[in-house]
Design a protein around this motif. Structure first.
Motif, PDB file in Angstrom:
ATOM      1  N   ILE A   1       7.249   6.093  -4.690  1.00 43.66           N
ATOM      2  CA  ILE A   1       6.537   7.166  -5.399  1.00 43.66           C
ATOM      3  C   ILE A   1       6.379   6.767  -6.863  1.00 43.66           C
ATOM      4  CG2 ILE A   1       6.787   9.537  -6.281  1.00 43.66           C
ATOM      5  CD1 ILE A   1       7.947  10.299  -3.544  1.00 43.66           C
ATOM      6  N   GLU A   2       7.474   6.302  -7.443  1.00 42.75           N
ATOM      7  CA  GLU A   2       7.477   5.863  -8.845  1.00 42.75           C
ATOM      8  C   GLU A   2       6.403   4.778  -9.051  1.00 42.75           C
ATOM      9  OE1 GLU A   2       9.431   6.502 -11.564  1.00 42.75           O
ATOM     10  OE2 GLU A   2       8.766   4.771 -12.732  1.00 42.75           O
ATOM     11  N   GLU A   3       6.411   3.794  -8.176  1.00 42.72           N
ATOM     12  CA  GLU A   3       5.469   2.691  -8.276  1.00 42.72           C
ATOM     13  C   GLU A   3       4.025   3.188  -8.075  1.00 42.72           C
ATOM     14  OE1 GLU A   3       5.488  -0.415  -9.028  1.00 42.72           O
ATOM     15  OE2 GLU A   3       3.577  -1.082  -8.174  1.00 42.72           O
ATOM     16  N   GLY A   4       3.848   4.065  -7.082  1.00 41.04           N
ATOM     17  CA  GLY A   4       2.509   4.574  -6.776  1.00 41.04           C
ATOM     18  C   GLY A   4       1.923   5.338  -7.956  1.00 41.04           C
ATOM     19  N   ILE A   5       2.740   6.176  -8.573  1.00 43.26           N
ATOM     20  CA  ILE A   5       2.228   6.984  -9.684  1.00 43.26           C
ATOM     21  C   ILE A   5       2.002   6.113 -10.912  1.00 43.26           C
ATOM     22  CG2 ILE A   5       2.816   8.916 -11.228  1.00 43.26           C
ATOM     23  CD1 ILE A   5       3.705  10.373  -8.651  1.00 43.26           C
TER      24      ILE A   5
ATOM     25  N   GLY B   1      -4.038  -0.239  -4.490  1.00 44.60           N
ATOM     26  CA  GLY B   1      -3.248  -0.041  -3.270  1.00 44.60           C
ATOM     27  C   GLY B   1      -2.627   1.333  -3.119  1.00 44.60           C
ATOM     28  N   VAL B   2      -3.171   2.332  -3.841  1.00 46.10           N
ATOM     29  CA  VAL B   2      -2.610   3.691  -3.728  1.00 46.10           C
ATOM     30  C   VAL B   2      -3.720   4.655  -3.318  1.00 46.10           C
ATOM     31  CG1 VAL B   2      -1.412   5.558  -4.938  1.00 46.10           C
ATOM     32  CG2 VAL B   2      -0.992   3.205  -5.592  1.00 46.10           C
ATOM     33  N   ILE B   3      -3.420   5.502  -2.340  1.00 44.02           N
ATOM     34  CA  ILE B   3      -4.426   6.512  -2.001  1.00 44.02           C
ATOM     35  C   ILE B   3      -3.858   7.920  -2.169  1.00 44.02           C
ATOM     36  CG2 ILE B   3      -5.912   5.102  -0.509  1.00 44.02           C
ATOM     37  CD1 ILE B   3      -4.461   6.279   1.912  1.00 44.02           C
TER      38      ILE B   3
ATOM     39  N   ASN C   1       0.847  -1.193   0.000  1.00 40.26           N
ATOM     40  CA  ASN C   1       0.000   0.000   0.000  1.00 40.26           C
ATOM     41  C   ASN C   1       0.882   1.243   0.000  1.00 40.26           C
ATOM     42  OD1 ASN C   1      -2.449  -1.331  -0.015  1.00 40.26           O
ATOM     43  ND2 ASN C   1      -2.393  -1.643   2.194  1.00 40.26           N
ATOM     44  N   ILE C   2       0.514   2.187  -0.813  1.00 41.04           N
ATOM     45  CA  ILE C   2       1.301   3.423  -0.917  1.00 41.04           C
ATOM     46  C   ILE C   2       0.366   4.591  -0.662  1.00 41.04           C
ATOM     47  CG2 ILE C   2       2.690   4.857  -2.476  1.00 41.04           C
ATOM     48  CD1 ILE C   2       3.453   2.237  -3.949  1.00 41.04           C
ATOM     49  N   SER C   3       0.676   5.383   0.366  1.00 43.34           N
ATOM     50  CA  SER C   3      -0.192   6.533   0.661  1.00 43.34           C
ATOM     51  C   SER C   3       0.431   7.826   0.160  1.00 43.34           C
ATOM     52  CB  SER C   3      -0.461   6.657   2.161  1.00 43.34           C
ATOM     53  OG  SER C   3      -1.153   7.881   2.379  1.00 43.34           O
ATOM     54  N   LEU C   4      -0.216   8.383  -0.852  1.00 41.83           N
ATOM     55  CA  LEU C   4       0.141   9.729  -1.308  1.00 41.83           C
ATOM     56  C   LEU C   4      -0.903  10.709  -0.778  1.00 41.83           C
ATOM     57  CD1 LEU C   4       1.037   8.651  -4.958  1.00 41.83           C
ATOM     58  CD2 LEU C   4       2.676   9.403  -3.223  1.00 41.83           C
ATOM     59  N   ALA C   5      -1.572  10.279   0.308  1.00 45.86           N
ATOM     60  CA  ALA C   5      -2.675  11.070   0.856  1.00 45.86           C
ATOM     61  C   ALA C   5      -2.284  11.873   2.092  1.00 45.86           C
ATOM     62  CB  ALA C   5      -3.844  10.145   1.209  1.00 45.86           C
ATOM     63  N   ARG C   6      -1.474  11.311   2.966  1.00 41.98           N
ATOM     64  CA  ARG C   6      -1.264  11.958   4.260  1.00 41.98           C
ATOM     65  C   ARG C   6      -0.149  12.987   4.249  1.00 41.98           C
ATOM     66  NH1 ARG C   6      -1.831   9.920   9.955  1.00 41.98           N
ATOM     67  NH2 ARG C   6      -2.700  11.989  10.036  1.00 41.98           N
ATOM     68  N   GLY C   7      -0.454  14.158   4.736  1.00 41.84           N
ATOM     69  CA  GLY C   7       0.556  15.200   4.882  1.00 41.84           C
ATOM     70  C   GLY C   7       1.324  14.960   6.170  1.00 41.84           C
TER      71      GLY C   7
ATOM     72  N   ARG D   1       0.885   3.144 -10.786  1.00 44.70           N
ATOM     73  CA  ARG D   1      -0.416   2.500 -10.559  1.00 44.70           C
ATOM     74  C   ARG D   1      -1.572   3.487 -10.783  1.00 44.70           C
ATOM     75  NH1 ARG D   1       0.295  -0.478  -4.824  1.00 44.70           N
ATOM     76  NH2 ARG D   1       2.390  -1.298  -5.102  1.00 44.70           N
ATOM     77  N   VAL D   2      -1.386   4.735 -10.350  1.00 43.73           N
ATOM     78  CA  VAL D   2      -2.431   5.747 -10.593  1.00 43.73           C
ATOM     79  C   VAL D   2      -2.615   5.910 -12.109  1.00 43.73           C
ATOM     80  CG1 VAL D   2      -3.078   8.192 -10.326  1.00 43.73           C
ATOM     81  CG2 VAL D   2      -1.999   6.984  -8.418  1.00 43.73           C
TER      82      VAL D   2
END
Ligand code: PLP
Length: 389
Positions: free
Chosen positions: A370-374, A340-342, A28-34, A376-377
């Motif tokens: 980050i690379e993997e998360g983007i 698995g990305v938020i 799981n990759i969170s690009l959500a939380r600051g 997937r997006v």
């Protein structure tokens, strides 16, 4: 690319763990939380600061204290901003400082200017208080001050303008010096208070720092908030306000009635962390990591999602992405979540609009993820675009 399950997984004859089905486990990759990732928090320096703080002043650290905050921390804050300590108040996180300020100033029906988009929790807090929200668009160099001037000329009478001047949450942009000056001019002319909400100010990794509006003002028109969440760690929950003395005095009264005093344990540790210079080392570590993460985010967007439009931030945690008109970011969010990305939808930061935008927080994610998360997006985006075609 998204790892896909095999076309036909063998039917399990009895209840077995999902992993047995050979579906590749997605991290799981969170690009959500600051928030920062734990690896960039100065744990050893914090432990040492706590030891020294408790050794030095056990009575102060372990007692109730006053609603204004731990005196040695207030001293550091007042030195930093060149104001008398009676113009400062340290709170349990700057969110608490914001809440106290709104409680002191905002009554139902009061007009409050916000940036569009803005921090979602600010919008929620103001709505709860019954404020009438006047949302003014953001540009690459901060709030559109001339749109605000037109609204004021047209009869708008705000009591307060909430501005996040550096590496804005969620847009990542920074208010230019000219616009800071123009805002102060408008505030004086139209008699409203500027609330300068500045938790990201220390996290500039390129470009020149601008002076705070607090420092450009005569001491009456700006209330300034900042936080140690981004420079020490969010779990310590220490933030602060600097403002005109009478207002800070009445907020101290609200604070007494709310919690007697904020956490003296936390504030004594932060005071020691700041006075010893550990904070400078911590900021350097955080900025180095953030720069790598920002670069990884921009590169991954360019590689995987060339349709994305964004302004590369000069600091902070966030990057705002506009997708082509008509893109359905609500569905994209669902598709990304399945992979698995938020991330947070643009609409969460606006009263209206934002359907084709999103906020990416790169603060908590190492560059390879980050690379993997983007990727997937982008995969989710292609699937949606394919379905719409
Ligand atoms: C603009 C802004 N203000 C205030 C806060 C609250 O910060 P804290 O309560 O952790 O100090 C945040 C947190 O993300 C923020 O982005």
């Amino acid at each position: 690319m998204r790892p896909r399950p095999p076309a036909a997984a063998p039917a399990p004859s009895r209840q077995l763990p999902v992993s047995w089905l050979l579906v590749p486990e997605l991290t799981n990759i969170s690009l959500a939380r600051g928030a920062p990732s734990p690896d960039i928090i100065a744990v050893d320096e914090l432990r040492a600061a706590a030891d020294r703080a408790f050794e030095r002043d056990p009575a102060g650290a372990f007692s109730y204290g006053t609603s204004a905050g731990y005196p040695r921390l207030l001293e550091w804050i007042s030195d930093k901003h060149g104001v008398e300590p009676d113009r400062t108040l340290a709170t349990n996180g700057s969110m608490q400082a914001d809440a106290f300020l709104f409680q002191a100033l905002v009554e139902p029906g009061d007009v409050v200017v916000v940036e569009a988009p803005t921090y979602d929790r600010t919008l929620l807090a103001l709505r709860k208080l019954g404020a009438e929200i006047l949302a003014i668009p953001l540009e690459a160099d901060g709030i559109d001050v001339e749109a605000l001037a037109r609204a004021l000329d047209g009869g708008a009478r705000p009591k307060l303008a909430h501005i996040i001047p550096n590496f804005q949450n969620p847009a990542g942009c920074t208010l230019s010096l000219e616009k800071r000056q123009r805002l102060l001019e408008l505030a004086r002319e139209h008699d409203f208070t500027i609330f300068e909400d500045d938790p990201y100010v220390e996290l500039r990794f390129e470009g020149a720092q601008h002076p705070t509006m607090l420092s450009l003002d005569d001491g009456t028109g700006v209330v300034y908030a900042s936080s140690f969440s981004k420079t020490v760690c969010p779990g310590i929950r220490v933030g602060y306000l600097v403002g005109p003395q009478p207002l800070i005095g009445s907020i101290r009264g609200i604070a007494t009635g709310t919690y007697i005093s904020p956490s003296m344990v936390a504030q004594s540790i932060v005071a020691e962390f700041c006075h010893s210079g550990a904070i400078e080392r911590s900021i350097a570590t955080v900025k180095k990591a953030l720069l790598e993460r920002r670069d990884a985010t921009c590169a991954a967007l360019e590689r995987h999602l060339p349709e994305a439009r964004f302004v590369s931030p000069e600091g902070g945690y966030f990057l705002w992405v506009d997708l082509p008109e008509g893109s359905d970011v609500a569905s994209l969010e669902t598709g990304a979540r399945e992979r698995g990305v938020i991330f947070v939808k643009g609409t969460d930061f606006l009263l209206e609009g934002g359907e084709n935008s999103l906020r990416l927080a790169y603060s908590a994610v190492p560059p390879d993820q980050i690379e993997e998360g983007i990727a997937r997006v982008a995969d989710a985006y292609r699937e949606l675009a394919g379905a719409a075609a």
